[in-house]
Design an enzyme around this catalytic site. Structure first.
Site, short mmCIF file in Angstrom:
data_model
loop_
_atom_site.label_atom_id
_atom_site.label_comp_id
_atom_site.label_asym_id
_atom_site.label_seq_id
_atom_site.Cartn_x
_atom_site.Cartn_y
_atom_site.Cartn_z
N LYS A 114 0.86 -1.19 0.00
CA LYS A 114 0.00 0.00 0.00
C LYS A 114 0.89 1.23 0.00
O LYS A 114 1.82 1.34 0.81
CB LYS A 114 -0.88 -0.03 1.26
N HIS A 116 -0.15 4.45 0.43
CA HIS A 116 -0.70 5.60 1.14
C HIS A 116 -1.12 5.16 2.54
O HIS A 116 -1.05 3.98 2.88
CB HIS A 116 -1.90 6.18 0.38
#
Length: 234
Positions: A114, A116
């Protein structure tokens, strides 16, 4: 004929056959072998079945703690099938043994990192400096388990054991196609490569012991013949 299995194993076997998770017949495996039985852990999707598999995993893990001295901090489920297993098993371990309520956590990985928010590949408890127990449905070639071990070590964790639902106790296909020769299982290769124990809820031996109460004599005979032909040497 009475089963020789511990109660939790026999109960798990009966749930698997009743739910169509363990089937008997003719099934072509990825290895092209024709197996007289097939185990599909992806079918543990109802509340009843999800509860049954997490309960069986928890009992197998607690047995390993008591009988083999297994110690761990985190239950780790490799994506994707291992994700619901890790969370439900952790809950069940706390229900059965209250001492686990505040001492055992779970984590799982993402297929893609991921970029963010909190970022990273791992969801759940931090693996750094922790003893990790990997849980998953089966070991086929061992590739997914090697990838999981690599991710865990990269995060600073130490894998102390693997627990799977079913150990087929089956030798890997021979490179030259000659299946008459002795050979190791995928689980055996992982044990040798990483020096870690691998436990299971049930093995093929367990399935055969419990089959008289859940399958026909013909299915039992064919499964015994398959075991004799493809049994691993480890």
């Amino acid at each position: 004929m009475a089963s020789q299995l511990p109660e939790y194993k026999q109960k798990f076997l009966e749930v698997c056959t009743a739910g169509g998770i363990l089937k008997f017949g003719n099934f072509e495996l990825k290895s092209k072998r024709i197996s007289p039985y097939f185990f599909n852990a992806g079918l543990f999707h109802t509340a009843r079945l999800a509860g049954a598999i997490s309960d069986a995993f928890a009992h197998a893990i607690i047995n390993a703690q008591k009988e083999d001295g297994l110690e761990f901090d985190i239950v780790f489920g490799p994506a994707y099938k291992g994700i619901p297993l890790a969370s439900s098993i952790t809950v069940k371990l706390g229900e059965i043994e209250p001492a686990n309520l505040d001492t055992i956590s779970y984590s799982f990985d993402r297929k893609e990192a991921k970029d963010h928010g909190e970022g990273g590949n791992i969801v759940g408890a931090s693996l750094k400096g922790k003893r990790i127990l990997i849980v998953d449905d089966v070991i086929t070639a061992g590739t997914a388990k090697r990838e999981a071990i690599e991710k865990i070590e990269k995060e600073g964790g130490k894998v102390v054991a693997i627990v799977v639902a079913l150990d087929r106790q089956e030798k890997l296909p021979a490179a030259d196609g000659d299946d008459s020769k002795p050979g190791p299982s995928a689980a055996g290769e992982l044990r040798k490569e990483y020096g870690i124990p691998i436990f299971s809820i049930i093995t093929l031996d367990d399935v055969i012991k419990g089959m008289p109460s859940v399958a026909s004599e013909e299915d039992l005979k064919r499964t015994e013949e398959y075991r004799a032909k493809y049994r691993a040497s480890d």
